[in-house]
Design an enzyme around this catalytic site. Structure first.
Site, mmCIF file in Angstrom:
data_model
loop_
_atom_site.group_PDB
_atom_site.id
_atom_site.type_symbol
_atom_site.label_atom_id
_atom_site.label_comp_id
_atom_site.label_asym_id
_atom_site.label_seq_id
_atom_site.Cartn_x
_atom_site.Cartn_y
_atom_site.Cartn_z
ATOM 1 N N GLU A 230 35.202 36.401 29.140
ATOM 2 C CA GLU A 230 35.413 37.894 30.411
ATOM 3 C C GLU A 230 36.597 38.254 28.783
ATOM 4 O O GLU A 230 37.335 38.177 28.603
ATOM 5 C CB GLU A 230 36.753 37.325 31.288
ATOM 6 C CG GLU A 230 35.250 36.970 32.173
ATOM 7 C CD GLU A 230 36.367 36.462 33.710
ATOM 8 O OE1 GLU A 230 37.552 36.662 34.250
ATOM 9 O OE2 GLU A 230 35.625 35.205 33.892
ATOM 10 N N ARG B 123 35.287 29.107 37.273
ATOM 11 C CA ARG B 123 35.764 29.862 35.404
ATOM 12 C C ARG B 123 34.947 29.540 34.461
ATOM 13 O O ARG B 123 34.102 29.031 34.842
ATOM 14 C CB ARG B 123 37.037 28.703 34.862
ATOM 15 C CG ARG B 123 38.186 28.773 34.801
ATOM 16 C CD ARG B 123 39.231 30.705 35.034
ATOM 17 N NE ARG B 123 40.516 30.465 35.383
ATOM 18 C CZ ARG B 123 40.754 30.779 36.630
ATOM 19 N NH1 ARG B 123 39.462 31.187 37.213
ATOM 20 N NH2 ARG B 123 42.468 30.938 36.856
ATOM 21 N N HIS C 47 35.377 39.111 38.169
ATOM 22 C CA HIS C 47 36.560 38.645 38.616
ATOM 23 C C HIS C 47 37.781 39.217 39.670
ATOM 24 O O HIS C 47 38.461 38.838 39.757
ATOM 25 C CB HIS C 47 37.352 37.780 37.556
ATOM 26 C CG HIS C 47 37.759 36.493 37.536
ATOM 27 N ND1 HIS C 47 38.529 35.670 36.224
ATOM 28 C CD2 HIS C 47 38.884 35.539 38.575
ATOM 29 C CE1 HIS C 47 38.869 34.469 36.324
ATOM 30 N NE2 HIS C 47 39.345 34.607 38.108
HETATM 31 C C1 DGY Z 1 43.242 32.218 40.073
HETATM 32 O O1 DGY Z 1 44.081 32.263 40.336
HETATM 33 O O2 DGY Z 1 42.774 31.439 38.930
HETATM 34 C C2 DGY Z 1 41.784 32.604 39.982
HETATM 35 O O3 DGY Z 1 41.076 33.014 39.552
HETATM 36 C C3 DGY Z 1 42.882 34.301 40.084
HETATM 37 O O4 DGY Z 1 41.558 34.949 40.683
#
Ligand code: DGY
Length: 317
Positions: free
Chosen positions: A266, A237, A284
């Site tokens: 983002e 993240r 992402h």
């Molecule tokens: C999630 O599932 O948390 C991912 O970041 C999506 O790609």
């Protein structure tokens, strides 16, 4: 029939199945802001949200008194956009989609390691620019990946999948940092501190969950432990990394490059990162395969169906 809001279009087969069981609304207007999340909590029995939908403490507080929703079946393993404590207090169950995206996300980490080390972004831009003059023995030299040391920060499912690829696929030495002691079934050494891990690695890969416990775990002090020849990769993240500190480390040549799939705000990506050729920047894409996104949708729906049938969702958080 119970009402279900799916906050973004997902695989059609999953939506079709949902329509057989629920009165379904599919939102096509992008991520829900706090006000829209509050409204959704008051309007639907269940919601299938995803990244960026702001189910914050404020959204739950705003909906209180007129709360209709009882189930958030999140599409995604990460749920840092949902305040789970506030959801619990409001009597709303939350589930997520672990496991099904582990391989796809680990593959994106490898993509970023290789693309950054081998300057694939720069090379691709050169070819597309029409300015490539042909093979040159000293052109666009990158750094070897095979045999180097990878330092994994966060040895959960995804961290382990990355480590396996690095060890078995590229003969890399694996070191890692994890809050609790972790035993894994392949050669890897757990180091006592984050700084030890960042300092030992030629490639640092961040694979922790997001959320308050890891926000800015990677700050300027952590980055300063890295070698100037090392490459930094984040597939977890954006908030785990202090982005201005990363930009500063890259600009100062304190580290050799960065491969990023996630960002602090983002979809905003700092211009400073875009301006640097030694960064590979992806939008992402961690779980973005047809198969994985289908499986995520199915798992999110299965959890909602379980709740609807009075059972505990298999992937409750
Ligand atoms: C999630 O599932 O948390 C991912 O970041 C999506 O790609």
């Amino acid at each position: 029939m119970k009402t279900l809001l799916i906050t973004r279009p997902i695989a059609e087969a999953v939506i079709d199945q949902a329509r057989e069981l629920f009165d379904v609304t599919v939102s096509e207007t992008g991520a829900l802001d706090e006000a829209a999340a509050e409204q959704a909590l008051q309007s639907y029995d269940a919601i299938l949200p995803t990244l960026g939908d702001l189910f914050s403490a404020q959204a739950f507080a705003g909906a209180a008194g007129n709360m209709r929703c009882k189930m958030l079946g999140n599409f995604g393993v990460g749920y840092n956009h949902i305040d789970v404590a506030a959801a619990k207090q409001a009597g709303v169950l939350v589930s997520n989609t672990p496991d099904v995206l582990t391989d796809a996300t680990a593959d994106i980490a490898m993509t970023l390691i290789l693309a950054t080390a081998r300057r694939a972004g720069e090379g691709e831009r050169l070819v597309r620019s029409g300015n490539w003059g042909g093979f040159g023995p000293k052109d666009l030299l990158g750094t070897h990946v095979t045999g180097k040391t990878v330092g994994i920060v966060g040895m959960g499912r995804i961290g382990q999948a990355i480590a396996r690829r690095c060890h078995f696929g590229f003969g890399m030495n694996v070191v890692f940092y994890n809050r609790s002691a972790k035993t894994v079934d392949f050669p890897a050494t757990q180091l006592p501190t984050l700084a030890d891990t960042m300092g030992a690695a030629d490639f640092v890969v961040v694979a922790t969950p997001g959320g308050a416990a890891t926000t800015h775990l990677i700050d300027s002090a952590a980055l300063s432990a890295m070698k100037p020849s090392s490459i930094f990769v984040n597939i977890s993240r954006g908030e785990v990394v202090d982005e201005p500190a990363l930009v500063a480390a890259l600009e100062a040549g304190q580290i050799a490059g960065a491969g990023l799939d996630v960002y602090e705000n983002e979809p905003v990506v700092p211009d400073a990162l875009k301006a640097m050729d030694h960064c590979v920047l992806l939008p992402h894409l961690g779980s973005a395969t047809v198969e994985t996104r289908q499986a995520m949708g199915q798992m999110a729906l299965d959890n909602i169906i379980a709740w609807s049938n009075g059972n505990a969702p298999a992937q409750s958080v």
